[in-house]
Design an enzyme around this catalytic site. Structure first.
Site, PDB file in Angstrom:
ATOM      1  CB  CYS A   7      -0.806  -0.043   1.087  1.00 15.51           C
ATOM      2  SG  CYS A   7      -0.040   0.154   2.709  1.00 15.51           S
ATOM      3  NE  ARG A  13      -4.499   1.644   1.805  1.00 16.27           N
ATOM      4  CZ  ARG A  13      -4.236   2.169   0.770  1.00 16.27           C
ATOM      5  NH1 ARG A  13      -5.035   2.273  -0.231  1.00 16.27           N
ATOM      6  NH2 ARG A  13      -2.992   2.985   0.562  1.00 16.27           N
ATOM      7  CG  ASP A 117      -5.076   5.508   2.681  1.00 15.93           C
ATOM      8  OD1 ASP A 117      -5.180   4.931   4.043  1.00 15.93           O
ATOM      9  OD2 ASP A 117      -4.332   6.229   2.306  1.00 15.93           O
TER      10      ASP A 117
HETATM   11  P1  4NP Z   1      -1.848   2.842   4.103  1.00 11.23           P
HETATM   12  O1  4NP Z   1      -2.038   4.280   4.622  1.00 11.23           O
HETATM   13  O2  4NP Z   1      -1.069   3.135   2.517  1.00 11.23           O
HETATM   14  O3  4NP Z   1      -2.867   2.024   4.065  1.00 11.23           O
HETATM   15  O4  4NP Z   1      -0.619   2.538   5.091  1.00 11.23           O
HETATM   16  C1  4NP Z   1      -1.611   5.341   4.802  1.00 11.23           C
HETATM   17  C2  4NP Z   1      -0.699   5.752   5.829  1.00 11.23           C
HETATM   18  C3  4NP Z   1       0.022   6.798   5.920  1.00 11.23           C
HETATM   19  C4  4NP Z   1      -0.415   7.649   4.966  1.00 11.23           C
HETATM   20  C5  4NP Z   1      -1.018   7.777   3.945  1.00 11.23           C
HETATM   21  C6  4NP Z   1      -1.912   6.530   3.849  1.00 11.23           C
HETATM   22  N1  4NP Z   1       0.374   9.059   4.884  1.00 11.23           N
HETATM   23  O5  4NP Z   1       0.132  10.031   4.230  1.00 11.23           O
HETATM   24  O6  4NP Z   1       1.344   9.134   5.965  1.00 11.23           O
END
Ligand code: 4NP
Length: 150
Positions: A7, A13, A117
């Site tokens: 991800c 995720r 997300d």
């Molecule tokens: P992930 O979610 O891609 O599901 O781990 C996110 C975690 C952090 C960030 C964005 C999405 N961020 O912008 O820091």
């Protein structure tokens, strides 16, 4: 069988997909190697988001030993299948493919769909957990049917 879940941050995720698939594969007695990575570098070395840890714990899956890392070209040689959570992840991962064989290893985790997300919305973690869990069950079934014994 070696499977990588990807991800953006590798804290919400893909740690869930990693932990749930590992849990289900273990229950079935499959000796699969599963890992996860993020396309971004912001959270390298961090534990999964506390909300992902909590929802997984609620359903009996412990993801606390995971640490975030960034996806790299080397992963193409290390894994048989690379599953990405959304179209942006797909573009970022495919950009690092060096061969057609690499490209063919990458698929959307949800065929023709995305795992939303949940980072900016606490209320989404439970539904994201269930979405990922249901797809992990399907994945186990389809990969097992193919009788891939790698
Ligand atoms: P992930 O979610 O891609 O599901 O781990 C996110 C975690 C952090 C960030 C964005 C999405 N961020 O912008 O820091």
């Amino acid at each position: 069988m070696k499977i990588l879940m990807v991800c953006l941050g590798n804290i919400c995720r893909s740690p869930l997909a990693h932990g749930i698939l590992e849990h289900l594969a273990k229950q079935k007695g499959f000796d699969w190697e599963i890992d996860s990575a993020g396309t971004g570098s912001w959270h390298i070395g961090n534990q999964p988001d506390r909300r992902s840890i909590a929802v997984a714990k609620n359903y009996g899956v412990d993801i606390t030993s995971q640490r975030a890392r960034q996806f790299s070209t080397k992963d193409y040689d290390l894994y048989d299948f690379i599953f990405v959570m959304d179209e942006n992840n797909y573009k970022d991962v495919i950009r690092l493919a060096k061969t057609q064989e690499h490209k063919e290893k990458v698929s959307l985790f949800i065929p023709n769909g995305a795992v939303p997300d949940p980072y900016w919305d606490d209320s989404q973690f439970d539904s994201v957990y269930h979405l990922i869990h249901a797809q992990c069950e399907k994945l186990i079934e389809s990969l097992n049917k193919e009788k891939l014994t790698k």
